[in-house]
Design a protein around this motif. Structure first.
Motif, PDB file in Angstrom:
ATOM      1  N   ASN A  44      45.134  34.008  38.318  1.00 37.49           N
ATOM      2  CA  ASN A  44      44.829  34.137  37.001  1.00 37.49           C
ATOM      3  C   ASN A  44      43.749  33.338  36.466  1.00 37.49           C
ATOM      4  OD1 ASN A  44      46.943  36.127  36.557  1.00 37.49           O
ATOM      5  ND2 ASN A  44      48.443  34.489  36.463  1.00 37.49           N
ATOM      6  N   LYS A  78      44.390  38.460  34.177  1.00 40.03           N
ATOM      7  CA  LYS A  78      45.847  38.292  34.598  1.00 40.03           C
ATOM      8  C   LYS A  78      46.386  39.206  35.508  1.00 40.03           C
ATOM      9  CE  LYS A  78      45.729  35.435  30.275  1.00 40.03           C
ATOM     10  NZ  LYS A  78      45.371  34.191  30.737  1.00 40.03           N
ATOM     11  N   TYR A  90      44.589  42.847  32.059  1.00 42.29           N
ATOM     12  CA  TYR A  90      46.224  42.587  32.692  1.00 42.29           C
ATOM     13  C   TYR A  90      46.107  43.497  33.987  1.00 42.29           C
ATOM     14  CZ  TYR A  90      47.510  39.584  29.134  1.00 42.29           C
ATOM     15  OH  TYR A  90      47.581  38.675  28.048  1.00 42.29           O
TER      16      TYR A  90
END
Length: 195
Positions: free
Chosen positions: A34, A39, A126
């Motif tokens: 991350n 992430k 993400y």
């Protein structure tokens, strides 16, 4: 000579098997970490639906652009190459990108290819590698029509309340249309700060 031949016949398959085990181990243990920009959502949370995913804390009060893709999908990989330049058109913290990928678990290099694709294309946002159950559940949730299929890449736009507004957005193959679709969701949630 016969002894050497017999030993080689035994050792060769064992060596191949060990190489496969090492490759599987490496694909699971070599993880892109991350960062502030990229992430990873851990599957240890045992997510079972798109609704659960879009209601995770990082997505609270955000418009979410979901990209469903796979490392074995050529059109997906082509479109991912344009993701970074497309995101430059957005100048708001109110939009986040969520990439959901399903990669065949029987492919030894799947996770390495997945993370390599993310890194090479600088896919900020993400990332979630869905297992087969989650992937199936996602498709059953987003396909309103019974025969809609599971064609990828597939783009969704989710409003700030966690409601999927667009189940089949234009995506990166039609960037101007896609931009307008995102803008429309932002306007309808009272949040306009786009270039």
């Amino acid at each position: 000579m016969k002894l050497i031949s017999t030993v080689l016949k035994i050792l060769f398959p064992i060596t191949i098997l060990l190489a496969c085990v090492v490759a599987i181990f490496l694909s699971r243990s070599l993880r892109l970490q991350n960062t502030d920009q990229i992430k990873f959502i851990s599957q240890s949370e045992k997510l079972s639906s798109i609704k659960e995913i879009v209601n995770l804390p990082p997505f609270k009060n955000k418009v979410i652009v979901v990209d469903i893709w796979s490392v074995t999908c050529s059109p997906c990989l082509q479109q991912l190459k344009t993701a970074t330049s497309f995101k430059k058109r957005l100048s708001t913290n109110d939009v986040v990108f969520l990439y959901i990928s399903y990669n065949n678990k029987f492919r030894v290099d799947r996770q390495l290819k997945w993370k390599e694709t993310i890194e090479n294309n600088k896919l900020t946002g993400y990332h979630l590698e869905a297992d087969a159950d989650l992937y199936t559940n996602i498709w059953s949730e987003i396909n309103k029509e019974k025969d809609a299929g599971q064609g990828i890449p597939r783009y969704l736009i989710v409003d700030k309340n966690g409601t999927i507004i667009n189940f089949n957005a234009s995506g990166l193959s039609k960037p101007d249309d896609f931009y307008q679709e995102i803008l429309q969701v932002l306007n309808n949630t009272g949040s306009l700060s786009m270039k």
